[in-house]
Scaffold this motif. Structure first.
Motif, mmCIF file in Angstrom:
data_model
loop_
_atom_site.group_PDB
_atom_site.id
_atom_site.type_symbol
_atom_site.label_atom_id
_atom_site.label_comp_id
_atom_site.label_asym_id
_atom_site.label_seq_id
_atom_site.Cartn_x
_atom_site.Cartn_y
_atom_site.Cartn_z
ATOM 1 N N GLY A 61 49.784 20.118 33.251
ATOM 2 C CA GLY A 61 50.377 20.777 34.394
ATOM 3 C C GLY A 61 50.042 22.252 34.371
ATOM 4 N N GLY A 62 50.621 22.991 35.326
ATOM 5 C CA GLY A 62 50.343 24.412 35.371
ATOM 6 C C GLY A 62 50.873 25.045 36.638
ATOM 7 N N SER A 63 50.310 26.205 36.978
ATOM 8 C CA SER A 63 50.760 26.966 38.142
ATOM 9 C C SER A 63 50.133 26.418 39.418
ATOM 10 C CB SER A 63 50.369 28.437 37.976
ATOM 11 O OG SER A 63 48.946 28.566 38.025
ATOM 12 N N PHE A 64 50.616 26.908 40.558
ATOM 13 C CA PHE A 64 50.057 26.514 41.839
ATOM 14 C C PHE A 64 48.585 26.913 41.925
ATOM 15 C CE2 PHE A 64 49.710 27.339 46.566
ATOM 16 C CZ PHE A 64 49.668 25.992 46.907
ATOM 17 N N GLU A 65 48.249 28.112 41.397
ATOM 18 C CA GLU A 65 46.863 28.557 41.394
ATOM 19 C C GLU A 65 45.976 27.608 40.597
ATOM 20 O OE1 GLU A 65 49.602 30.349 40.809
ATOM 21 O OE2 GLU A 65 49.223 32.491 40.951
ATOM 22 N N ASP A 66 46.500 27.101 39.475
ATOM 23 C CA ASP A 66 45.739 26.141 38.667
ATOM 24 C C ASP A 66 45.427 24.876 39.457
ATOM 25 O OD1 ASP A 66 45.793 27.797 36.433
ATOM 26 O OD2 ASP A 66 47.671 26.945 35.701
ATOM 27 N N LEU A 67 46.444 24.433 40.242
ATOM 28 C CA LEU A 67 46.248 23.214 41.030
ATOM 29 C C LEU A 67 45.201 23.434 42.115
ATOM 30 C CD1 LEU A 67 47.087 20.316 41.599
ATOM 31 C CD2 LEU A 67 48.943 21.182 43.022
ATOM 32 N N VAL A 68 45.254 24.594 42.769
ATOM 33 C CA VAL A 68 44.231 24.913 43.775
ATOM 34 C C VAL A 68 42.849 24.942 43.131
ATOM 35 C CG1 VAL A 68 43.392 26.703 45.360
ATOM 36 C CG2 VAL A 68 45.847 26.193 45.234
ATOM 37 N N LYS A 69 42.773 25.537 41.950
ATOM 38 C CA LYS A 69 41.488 25.675 41.256
ATOM 39 C C LYS A 69 40.863 24.326 40.936
ATOM 40 C CE LYS A 69 39.426 27.474 36.992
ATOM 41 N NZ LYS A 69 39.706 28.143 35.694
ATOM 42 N N ILE A 70 41.647 23.405 40.338
ATOM 43 C CA ILE A 70 41.044 22.131 39.931
ATOM 44 C C ILE A 70 40.815 21.216 41.131
ATOM 45 C CG2 ILE A 70 42.052 22.265 37.621
ATOM 46 C CD1 ILE A 70 44.036 20.099 38.470
ATOM 47 N N THR A 71 41.645 21.371 42.174
ATOM 48 C CA THR A 71 41.478 20.531 43.355
ATOM 49 C C THR A 71 40.207 20.905 44.118
ATOM 50 O OG1 THR A 71 43.883 20.290 43.581
ATOM 51 C CG2 THR A 71 42.544 19.737 45.498
ATOM 52 N N LEU A 72 39.975 22.210 44.293
ATOM 53 C CA LEU A 72 38.813 22.685 45.050
ATOM 54 C C LEU A 72 37.599 22.929 44.160
ATOM 55 C CD1 LEU A 72 40.593 25.225 47.450
ATOM 56 C CD2 LEU A 72 40.020 22.817 47.860
ATOM 57 N N LYS A 73 37.793 22.681 42.852
ATOM 58 C CA LYS A 73 36.701 22.867 41.880
ATOM 59 C C LYS A 73 36.160 24.306 41.920
ATOM 60 C CE LYS A 73 35.253 18.017 41.749
ATOM 61 N NZ LYS A 73 36.461 17.518 42.421
ATOM 62 N N LEU A 74 37.081 25.263 41.945
ATOM 63 C CA LEU A 74 36.717 26.667 41.891
ATOM 64 C C LEU A 74 36.490 27.090 40.450
ATOM 65 C CD1 LEU A 74 39.281 28.007 44.529
ATOM 66 C CD2 LEU A 74 36.897 27.343 44.884
ATOM 67 N N ASN A 75 35.832 28.216 40.256
ATOM 68 C CA ASN A 75 35.403 28.608 38.909
ATOM 69 C C ASN A 75 36.408 29.465 38.158
ATOM 70 O OD1 ASN A 75 32.805 27.327 39.009
ATOM 71 N ND2 ASN A 75 32.140 28.961 40.404
ATOM 72 N N ASN A 76 37.180 30.288 38.873
ATOM 73 C CA ASN A 76 38.081 31.202 38.173
ATOM 74 C C ASN A 76 39.215 31.643 39.086
ATOM 75 O OD1 ASN A 76 37.021 33.428 39.787
ATOM 76 N ND2 ASN A 76 35.189 33.261 38.476
ATOM 77 N N ALA A 77 40.113 32.461 38.527
ATOM 78 C CA ALA A 77 41.306 32.899 39.257
ATOM 79 C C ALA A 77 40.946 33.784 40.445
ATOM 80 C CB ALA A 77 42.250 33.647 38.317
ATOM 81 N N ASN A 78 39.866 34.563 40.328
ATOM 82 C CA ASN A 78 39.465 35.422 41.446
ATOM 83 C C ASN A 78 39.080 34.589 42.664
ATOM 84 O OD1 ASN A 78 39.881 37.848 40.098
ATOM 85 N ND2 ASN A 78 37.812 37.848 39.211
ATOM 86 N N GLU A 79 38.370 33.492 42.419
ATOM 87 C CA GLU A 79 37.984 32.632 43.538
ATOM 88 C C GLU A 79 39.217 31.987 44.176
ATOM 89 O OE1 GLU A 79 35.001 29.777 42.614
ATOM 90 O OE2 GLU A 79 33.527 31.274 41.933
ATOM 91 N N VAL A 80 40.213 31.670 43.362
ATOM 92 C CA VAL A 80 41.460 31.107 43.896
ATOM 93 C C VAL A 80 42.150 32.127 44.795
ATOM 94 C CG1 VAL A 80 43.760 30.254 43.315
ATOM 95 C CG2 VAL A 80 41.782 29.534 41.953
ATOM 96 N N ARG A 81 42.270 33.371 44.318
ATOM 97 C CA ARG A 81 42.925 34.410 45.103
ATOM 98 C C ARG A 81 42.180 34.677 46.409
ATOM 99 N NH1 ARG A 81 44.207 36.583 39.902
ATOM 100 N NH2 ARG A 81 42.204 37.691 39.831
ATOM 101 N N ASP A 82 40.850 34.692 46.327
ATOM 102 C CA ASP A 82 40.056 34.915 47.535
ATOM 103 C C ASP A 82 40.287 33.803 48.550
ATOM 104 O OD1 ASP A 82 39.038 37.213 46.462
ATOM 105 O OD2 ASP A 82 37.146 36.318 45.796
ATOM 106 N N TRP A 83 40.324 32.550 48.058
ATOM 107 C CA TRP A 83 40.497 31.410 48.961
ATOM 108 C C TRP A 83 41.872 31.450 49.612
ATOM 109 C CZ3 TRP A 83 43.593 27.090 49.561
ATOM 110 C CH2 TRP A 83 43.105 26.088 50.401
#
Length: 306
Positions: A61-83
């Motif tokens: 489990g993890g944070s909401f940002e972690d879920l966005v990251k693995i769902t959209l297959k993003l590379n890092n936290a910066n890409e999550v924030r940008d999205w």
């Protein structure tokens, strides 16, 4: 420690935009984990107000940002924030306020000397002297527990944090059980059977010590007592900590009376479903009103059926 805060509607909208089909489960959403192959529609739990998530199958489990990251297959936290910023989602850092931990009251070990080795009440009900000595129970002649067969309640440090006394006179003018101490702090009888539950990864949750004793005599020792009809956070935390595989809710079967135990079992299920996958939880009521009315053979037959 800080964590990010989101609007609840934003969390819902983002989850749905990413492709999650949400099931409303009180304070949480349940869903299929679309970031991996799965046939389960509710194995993923997501908190509505924080977006924190937990995958009961993978046990991660993890944070909401972690879920966005693995769902959209993003590379890092910066890409999550940008999205997220492109979705006009406002991210607000907030300080996590931890509740004050109130230490439960403890009682002197000398109190155990007031528990006299007079075991007739339970022996006449099929409980062995050996079992009663395992739980350090005894009859009390004076004081608040006078006329009651009383069991001390210990915490993990072997400190006494309470007592539970069973009326031995069948007096209609006073309650069958009397509790001293805060029930919400009890995880009974883990001081005796914690390792058994850890090993079996399965537990039976019952209302009273009497139910537990009947199961114990039949060889069913992976039992936790709730001391009533409510499931405390302490018990839930223990089940999460040991990563239990199966939880059997075995409150009294009151179907022929007021159905109190049956309704409480449903309520306990509703609590547990916020933390465990649905296939980990079952309501398995005794075949009679309670386990005290069942023989060892009947309890074993019941256990084999479930």
């Amino acid at each position: 420690m800080t964590e990010n805060s989101y609007n609840m509607e934003d969390i819902r909208d983002i989850l749905q935009e990413m492709g999650y089909s949400l099931i409303d489960s009180g304070p949480n959403y349940r869903s299929c984990p679309i970031y991996r192959d799965s046939d389960s529609k509710d194995v993923l739990s997501i908190e509505k107000n924080t977006g924190k998530w937990y995958d009961f199958k993978e046990r991660v489990g993890g944070s909401f940002e972690d879920l966005v990251k693995i769902t959209l297959k993003l590379n890092n936290a910066n890409e999550v924030r940008d999205w997220l910023s492109k979705k006009s989602i406002v991210i607000t850092p907030r300080e996590e306020v931890k509740p004050l931990i109130e230490e439960p009251k403890t009682y002197p070990q000398e109190y155990l000397t007031k528990l006299l080795p007079i075991h007739d009440y339970w022996i006449n009900r099929g409980v062995s002297k050996e079992t009663l000595e395992t739980f350090k129970g005894g009859y009390v002649k004076t004081g608040k527990m006078a006329g009651r067969y009383t069991f001390p309640i210990f915490n993990g440090k072997q400190e006494i944090i309470g007592f539970a006394g069973r009326d031995t006179f069948s007096n209609q003018d006073r309650p069958k059980w009397k509790i001293i101490g805060r029930k919400n702090n009890f995880c009974y009888p883990l001081v005796v059977n914690k390792n058994i539950i850890r090993q079996l990864k399965q537990v039976y949750i019952v209302e009273s010590i009497g139910d537990m004793l009947s199961l114990w005599e039949a060889g069913v020792k992976n039992v936790i007592v709730t001391f009533g009809l409510d499931l405390s956070s302490n018990v839930i935390n223990f089940l999460l900590k040991i990563d239990v595989d199966k939880i059997n809710i075995s409150f009294n079967n009151d179907s022929e009376n007021n159905s109190a135990g049956n309704l409480a079992a449903q309520s306990a299920y509703s609590k547990l479903i916020n933390f465990f996958d649905s296939n980990q939880i079952s309501i398995k009521l005794p075949s009679k009103k309670d386990f005290g009315e069942m023989t060892k053979e009947e309890i074993l037959q019941w256990k084999n059926k479930i």
